[in-house]
Scaffold this active site. Structure first.
Site, PDB file in Angstrom:
ATOM      1  N   LYS A   1      81.653  10.831  -8.955  1.00 20.79           N
ATOM      2  CA  LYS A   1      80.964  10.912 -10.254  1.00 20.79           C
ATOM      3  C   LYS A   1      81.918  10.597 -11.403  1.00 20.79           C
ATOM      4  O   LYS A   1      81.578   9.873 -12.328  1.00 20.79           O
ATOM      5  CB  LYS A   1      80.396  12.313 -10.510  1.00 20.79           C
ATOM      6  CG  LYS A   1      79.335  12.757  -9.565  1.00 20.79           C
ATOM      7  CD  LYS A   1      78.733  14.078  -9.997  1.00 20.79           C
ATOM      8  CE  LYS A   1      79.707  15.238 -10.053  1.00 20.79           C
ATOM      9  NZ  LYS A   1      80.204  15.711  -8.769  1.00 20.79           N
TER      10      LYS A   1
ATOM     11  N   ARG B   1      74.966  22.534 -13.092  1.00 18.72           N
ATOM     12  CA  ARG B   1      75.366  22.799 -11.701  1.00 18.72           C
ATOM     13  C   ARG B   1      74.449  23.826 -11.051  1.00 18.72           C
ATOM     14  O   ARG B   1      74.565  24.055  -9.853  1.00 18.72           O
ATOM     15  CB  ARG B   1      76.743  23.420 -11.716  1.00 18.72           C
ATOM     16  CG  ARG B   1      78.045  22.746 -11.478  1.00 18.72           C
ATOM     17  CD  ARG B   1      78.398  21.833 -10.512  1.00 18.72           C
ATOM     18  NE  ARG B   1      79.752  21.926 -10.023  1.00 18.72           N
ATOM     19  CZ  ARG B   1      80.791  21.275 -10.523  1.00 18.72           C
ATOM     20  NH1 ARG B   1      80.686  20.516 -11.586  1.00 18.72           N
ATOM     21  NH2 ARG B   1      81.961  21.372  -9.947  1.00 18.72           N
TER      22      ARG B   1
ATOM     23  N   ARG C   1      92.396  12.807  -2.680  1.00 18.92           N
ATOM     24  CA  ARG C   1      92.328  12.455  -4.107  1.00 18.92           C
ATOM     25  C   ARG C   1      93.588  12.898  -4.863  1.00 18.92           C
ATOM     26  O   ARG C   1      94.131  13.967  -4.630  1.00 18.92           O
ATOM     27  CB  ARG C   1      91.101  13.137  -4.719  1.00 18.92           C
ATOM     28  CG  ARG C   1      90.921  12.827  -6.182  1.00 18.92           C
ATOM     29  CD  ARG C   1      89.515  13.071  -6.606  1.00 18.92           C
ATOM     30  NE  ARG C   1      89.173  14.490  -6.697  1.00 18.92           N
ATOM     31  CZ  ARG C   1      87.993  14.918  -7.144  1.00 18.92           C
ATOM     32  NH1 ARG C   1      87.056  14.058  -7.490  1.00 18.92           N
ATOM     33  NH2 ARG C   1      87.747  16.213  -7.203  1.00 18.92           N
TER      34      ARG C   1
ATOM     35  N   ARG D   1      94.785  18.157  -7.399  1.00 16.10           N
ATOM     36  CA  ARG D   1      94.151  19.261  -8.106  1.00 16.10           C
ATOM     37  C   ARG D   1      94.142  20.504  -7.224  1.00 16.10           C
ATOM     38  O   ARG D   1      93.923  20.405  -6.018  1.00 16.10           O
ATOM     39  CB  ARG D   1      92.705  18.883  -8.475  1.00 16.10           C
ATOM     40  CG  ARG D   1      92.616  18.077  -9.720  1.00 16.10           C
ATOM     41  CD  ARG D   1      91.272  17.449  -9.893  1.00 16.10           C
ATOM     42  NE  ARG D   1      90.133  18.307  -9.524  1.00 16.10           N
ATOM     43  CZ  ARG D   1      88.858  17.991  -9.772  1.00 16.10           C
ATOM     44  NH1 ARG D   1      88.572  16.865 -10.388  1.00 16.10           N
ATOM     45  NH2 ARG D   1      87.886  18.777  -9.409  1.00 16.10           N
TER      46      ARG D   1
ATOM     47  N   ARG E   1      83.976  25.111  -2.465  1.00 15.90           N
ATOM     48  CA  ARG E   1      83.223  24.257  -3.396  1.00 15.90           C
ATOM     49  C   ARG E   1      82.002  23.642  -2.735  1.00 15.90           C
ATOM     50  O   ARG E   1      80.953  23.492  -3.346  1.00 15.90           O
ATOM     51  CB  ARG E   1      84.129  23.135  -3.924  1.00 15.90           C
ATOM     52  CG  ARG E   1      85.153  23.639  -4.901  1.00 15.90           C
ATOM     53  CD  ARG E   1      86.187  22.592  -5.172  1.00 15.90           C
ATOM     54  NE  ARG E   1      85.707  21.542  -6.054  1.00 15.90           N
ATOM     55  CZ  ARG E   1      86.314  20.373  -6.208  1.00 15.90           C
ATOM     56  NH1 ARG E   1      87.393  20.093  -5.530  1.00 15.90           N
ATOM     57  NH2 ARG E   1      85.849  19.495  -7.051  1.00 15.90           N
TER      58      ARG E   1
HETATM   59  P1  AMP Z   1      84.496  19.422 -11.337  1.00 12.63           P
HETATM   60  O1  AMP Z   1      85.663  18.680 -11.863  1.00 12.63           O
HETATM   61  O2  AMP Z   1      83.211  19.046 -12.021  1.00 12.63           O
HETATM   62  O3  AMP Z   1      84.384  19.363  -9.833  1.00 12.63           O
HETATM   63  O4  AMP Z   1      84.721  20.969 -11.722  1.00 12.63           O
HETATM   64  C1  AMP Z   1      85.848  21.694 -11.279  1.00 12.63           C
HETATM   65  C2  AMP Z   1      85.538  23.175 -11.282  1.00 12.63           C
HETATM   66  O5  AMP Z   1      85.195  23.606 -12.617  1.00 12.63           O
HETATM   67  C3  AMP Z   1      84.352  23.596 -10.423  1.00 12.63           C
HETATM   68  O6  AMP Z   1      84.736  23.761  -9.053  1.00 12.63           O
HETATM   69  C4  AMP Z   1      83.955  24.901 -11.090  1.00 12.63           C
HETATM   70  O7  AMP Z   1      84.853  25.933 -10.764  1.00 12.63           O
HETATM   71  C5  AMP Z   1      84.160  24.594 -12.562  1.00 12.63           C
HETATM   72  N1  AMP Z   1      82.943  23.989 -13.174  1.00 12.63           N
HETATM   73  C6  AMP Z   1      82.828  22.754 -13.740  1.00 12.63           C
HETATM   74  N2  AMP Z   1      81.600  22.553 -14.224  1.00 12.63           N
HETATM   75  C7  AMP Z   1      80.889  23.671 -13.948  1.00 12.63           C
HETATM   76  C8  AMP Z   1      79.536  24.069 -14.168  1.00 12.63           C
HETATM   77  N3  AMP Z   1      78.654  23.263 -14.778  1.00 12.63           N
HETATM   78  N4  AMP Z   1      79.152  25.303 -13.746  1.00 12.63           N
HETATM   79  C9  AMP Z   1      80.016  26.140 -13.142  1.00 12.63           C
HETATM   80  N5  AMP Z   1      81.289  25.816 -12.880  1.00 12.63           N
HETATM   81  C10 AMP Z   1      81.747  24.614 -13.277  1.00 12.63           C
END
Ligand code: AMP
Length: 264
Positions: A48, A127, A166, A199, A210
């Site tokens: 994404k 989410r 990654r 990360r 996750r």
């Molecule tokens: P991402 O980079 O979008 O995969 O986000 C990394 C982490 O940030 C996720 O594993 C969650 O811990 C937190 N996170 C990001 N966006 C959200 C969201 N909309 N709702 C809840 N947690 C989030």
């Protein structure tokens, strides 16, 4: 000409220029008569973020990633961080979803930017169904209807392989993969020379958590947007450029189908 037509035309002329041995021309400013307002859905690691980069670089859509927001908060000093940011970081490091109230407070703080003339792109938000409901209310209030919700699909094992390989640039946030998109020089970003790192939440223990969070909380969103006629499924099993082309074609087909329906 809509933003989407403009983008398809630019992609085609760049492809033609490349096949003729010329370098592609940078896109002219896109028209803003019909903004693109998109949500990108899909499991973590499906690509994404890379697609979001394509959209925002080529079109100047406002790109809002809640994950990037939380990662940026990590770099602040303890005095600069709010209590909400500290709370978010605890969840994030474990791979767990940050509570809806914290996420929604951040989205509301940034809501003014969603009014970008070219449109916006939400990546990693919503989410949960509760977040999607709150977003729906916010967008209705601001009179900013969604164009589409793109759902990137990929088998789970492939996603796990992608996530564990990654690497992200500490400087410009460009994303690489040890196998499918390696940097020219090991551990160094091609764009800015920054150091590449893994990360915290791409480490094996966090990946498992996750994926569970995705299946339990985010999968129901697919049905939520399908019911509203907004879902555009895209197979995410090719190169980023090919997936981007598929996305444009998918959006165009969805737009045409909607027009046919309104004409009936
Ligand atoms: P991402 O980079 O979008 O995969 O986000 C990394 C982490 O940030 C996720 O594993 C969650 O811990 C937190 N996170 C990001 N966006 C959200 C969201 N909309 N709702 C809840 N947690 C989030």
């Amino acid at each position: 000409m809509t933003v989407l037509d403009f983008m398809i035309k630019t992609e085609k002329s760049n492809a033609a220029a490349k096949s003729g041995g010329q370098t592609s021309t940078p896109p002219a400013p896109a028209p803003a008569d019909k903004p693109l307002r998109l949500i990108l859905l899909g499991a973590p690691g499906v690509g994404k973020g890379t697609q979001a980069e394509f959209f925002s670089q080529k079109l100047g859509l406002y790109h809002f990633s809640t994950g990037d927001f939380f990662r940026a908060a990590k770099k602040l000093t303890p005095e600069q961080r709010t209590a909400g940011m500290n709370e978010a970081m605890t969840y994030m490091t474990k791979g767990l979803l940050v509570p809806d109230t914290t996420v929604l407070a951040i989205v509301r703080e940034n809501a003014g930017k969603l009014n970008c003339p070219q449109g916006f792109l939400l990546d990693g938000f919503p989410r949960t169904v509760a977040q999607a409901g709150a977003l729906e209310e916010l967008l209705a209030r601001e009179k900013l209807p969604l164009t589409a919700v793109v759902n990137y699909e990929l088998p789970m094992q492939e996603i796990v392989d992608r996530l564990s390989g990654r690497r992200t640039c500490a400087g410009c946030k460009a994303v690489y993969h040890l196998v499918t998109r390696p940097p020219l020089k090991k551990d160094v970003c091609d764009h800015c020379g920054g150091a590449l790192y893994q990360r915290e939440d791409d480490k094996p223990e966090s990946i498992r958590v996750r994926m569970n969070a995705y299946q339990q909380s985010t999968m129901p969103l697919i049905q939520f947007y399908q019911k509203r006629g907004l879902l555009v499924p895209i197979q995410a099993d090719k190169t980023p450029a090919e997936i981007f082309e598929r996305t444009l074609a998918g959006l165009k087909a969805a737009e045409a189908a909607k027009e046919r329906k309104t004409k009936k």
